[in-house]
Design a protein around this motif. Structure first.
Motif, mmCIF file in Angstrom:
data_model
loop_
_atom_site.group_PDB
_atom_site.id
_atom_site.type_symbol
_atom_site.label_atom_id
_atom_site.label_comp_id
_atom_site.label_asym_id
_atom_site.label_seq_id
_atom_site.Cartn_x
_atom_site.Cartn_y
_atom_site.Cartn_z
ATOM 1 N N UNK A 138 1.082 -1.609 -0.185
ATOM 2 C CA UNK A 138 0.275 -0.330 0.391
ATOM 3 C C UNK A 138 0.807 1.547 0.377
ATOM 4 N N UNK A 139 0.907 1.879 -0.167
ATOM 5 C CA UNK A 139 1.671 3.563 -0.870
ATOM 6 C C UNK A 139 0.358 4.616 -0.080
ATOM 7 N N UNK A 140 0.627 5.496 0.531
ATOM 8 C CA UNK A 140 0.111 6.998 1.186
ATOM 9 C C UNK A 140 0.903 7.557 0.860
ATOM 10 N N UNK A 141 -0.621 9.288 0.090
ATOM 11 C CA UNK A 141 0.466 10.474 -0.110
ATOM 12 C C UNK A 141 -0.279 11.103 0.496
ATOM 13 N N UNK A 142 0.263 12.065 1.185
ATOM 14 C CA UNK A 142 -0.352 13.285 2.170
ATOM 15 C C UNK A 142 -1.011 14.414 0.845
ATOM 16 N N UNK A 143 -2.026 15.006 1.815
ATOM 17 C CA UNK A 143 -3.283 16.199 0.495
ATOM 18 C C UNK A 143 -1.401 16.619 0.310
ATOM 19 N N UNK A 144 -2.235 17.384 -1.268
ATOM 20 C CA UNK A 144 -1.352 18.047 -2.196
ATOM 21 C C UNK A 144 -1.203 19.101 -1.579
ATOM 22 N N UNK A 145 0.424 19.652 -1.706
ATOM 23 C CA UNK A 145 0.776 20.528 -0.864
ATOM 24 C C UNK A 145 1.553 21.082 0.119
ATOM 25 N N UNK A 146 1.146 19.727 0.721
ATOM 26 C CA UNK A 146 0.900 19.499 2.738
ATOM 27 C C UNK A 146 2.079 18.164 2.843
ATOM 28 N N UNK A 147 2.752 17.938 3.456
ATOM 29 C CA UNK A 147 3.714 17.232 4.014
ATOM 30 C C UNK A 147 3.428 16.125 4.832
ATOM 31 N N UNK A 148 2.384 16.295 5.778
ATOM 32 C CA UNK A 148 2.124 15.300 6.801
ATOM 33 C C UNK A 148 0.493 15.531 7.086
ATOM 34 N N UNK A 149 -0.035 16.896 5.765
ATOM 35 C CA UNK A 149 -1.940 15.965 6.366
ATOM 36 C C UNK A 149 -2.698 14.815 5.412
ATOM 37 N N UNK A 150 -3.268 14.086 6.386
ATOM 38 C CA UNK A 150 -3.535 12.690 5.629
ATOM 39 C C UNK A 150 -5.277 12.604 5.505
#
Length: 404
Positions: A308-320
């Motif tokens: 599984x791959x997780x990517x943060x909310x666009x333009x953020x580094x920790x916002x899931x």
């Protein structure tokens, strides 16, 4: 180059030296399996051992660059890993990562704290050092290992570094004391429900929704209103109010004060309050791979969800954060559907995102769009070589990695 051969002179065997002219070494080091392939061009241009030399693409070899002694490791009886840290062309460092600490070296010297080397305490043991994967962005180094929660090593100053565990939940809290007061109606025929969120000072983080505030009234009457109020939240730059309709809380309005008036505003159901979950909480849920891609920080390879791959909310580094319905800038989470459940070991950003496992290489692209979003993810296999756990490097536009 010189080779030896046994010659029969008629009176027995003797050994003679034969000189062989080599005009190129472009074959580099060849494996022992190639030693008998005198018919192969790589053998003619190859070397059994090329130690302390660098092969040039034009054919010659040259001495490798020399080393300079800076300082002994903290404990020479234990393994130490060196990590490059490049903030700019004139601000580069070498990070000495050892069992339980970081040290810092630059310009042929070591950062000092008084008369002793400056150190940052770290939780990693000697056995874990070479399985830590990292990625740098500006003055932040992200470190991941499947036995530890993801961490950031931040450079706040020349001798001010901080190692902290990454928080994937919003730092700003939800508003409290939310009340809704109806006015201007003659008959309370309908029930209205509201929630409020707080936006942080940067404008990129939004809290979870507050507790629901319920009121009865009739906003269809002329002059009827509902006033929603709440207590101020420390660090909030503004607030967003959502109203329940058709089972979803839709966006009603935004304000930098602590109240908002609803005079029968229709909520926007395409914009709903954010929902949060922390995918990396607890042993077995810590990622083994990390990188950046299209303004998102990307994680993968936990023990419980190895593909599984997780990517943060666009333009953020920790916002899931994610929403219902899904928005294009929401965090992305997807599983690679592969024949074998091999852990994703590396994430490499090129023109498209590459995922490397122990048995295959995958390309992450988009379907019918140039923008990566939760609804456009497209994963395709590229090859079935497989990668070792050694962190890959990018040379120009070429990915170089150790095969499994």
């Amino acid at each position: 180059a010189r080779s030896c051969a046994w010659l029969d002179s008629g009176a027995g065997l003797s050994m003679a030296n034969i000189r062989t002219l080599k005009t190129s070494f472009t074959g580099g080091e060849i494996s022992p399996e190639m030693f008998g392939r005198i018919d192969d061009v790589k053998f003619q241009n190859g070397l059994a051992i090329c130690r302390n030399f660098v092969v040039k693409p034009h054919g010659p070899v040259e001495n490798r660059a020399g080393f300079s002694f800076v300082r002994a490791a903290k404990d020479s009886s234990k393994r130490v890993r060196l990590i490059p840290f490049t903030f700019s062309t004139d601000q580069t460092m070498v990070l000495e990562m050892g069992a339980g600490y970081f040290r810092f070296h630059t310009n042929g010297s070591t950062l000092m704290s008084g008369s002793v080397p400056y150190e940052v305490v770290a939780p990693y043991t000697e056995a874990d050092l070479f399985d830590i994967h990292y990625v740098q962005s500006g003055d932040v180094l992200t470190l991941v290992h499947p036995n530890y929660a993801p961490r950031e090593l931040r450079r706040l100053g020349a001798t001010n570094w901080q190692l902290t565990t990454i928080a994937f939940v919003p730092a700003i809290t939800a508003p409290t004391g939310v009340t809704a007061v109806a006015a201007g109606h003659t008959e309370a025929k309908y029930t209205y429900k509201y929630v409020v969120t707080a936006i942080d000072a940067d404008g990129t983080g939004e809290s979870v929704a507050s507790a629901v505030s319920t009121v009865t009234g009739n906003l269809f009457e002329t002059g009827a209103t509902v006033t929603i109020s709440w207590s101020p939240v420390a660090g909030a730059s503004r607030y967003q109010v959502y109203k329940l309709q058709a089972g979803l809380y839709g966006y009603l309005g935004e304000t930098n004060t602590t109240s908002l008036i609803d005079d029968n505003i229709a909520p926007d159901l395409s914009a709903t309050p954010p929902r949060y979950d922390d995918p990396f909480s607890g042993v077995g849920n810590y990622p083994a791979a990390v990188s950046y891609y299209e303004q998102r920080r990307v994680f993968a390879g936990t023990r419980n969800k190895p593909q599984t791959v997780w990517m943060t909310k666009a333009g953020t580094e920790t916002n899931m954060a994610y929403s219902i319905p899904v928005r294009d800038d929401d965090r992305i989470a997807f599983r690679v559907a592969a024949r074998e459940a091999n852990t994703i070991r590396h994430i490499v950003p090129l023109t498209q995102l590459m995922l490397l496992t122990s048995s295959a290489e995958w390309q992450v692209g988009t379907s019918n769009s140039d923008v990566l979003s939760p609804s456009t993810i497209n994963v395709k296999p590229q090859s079935y070589v497989g990668a070792s756990n050694v962190q890959p490097v990018i040379i120009n536009n070429t990915l170089i990695y150790g095969a499994a």
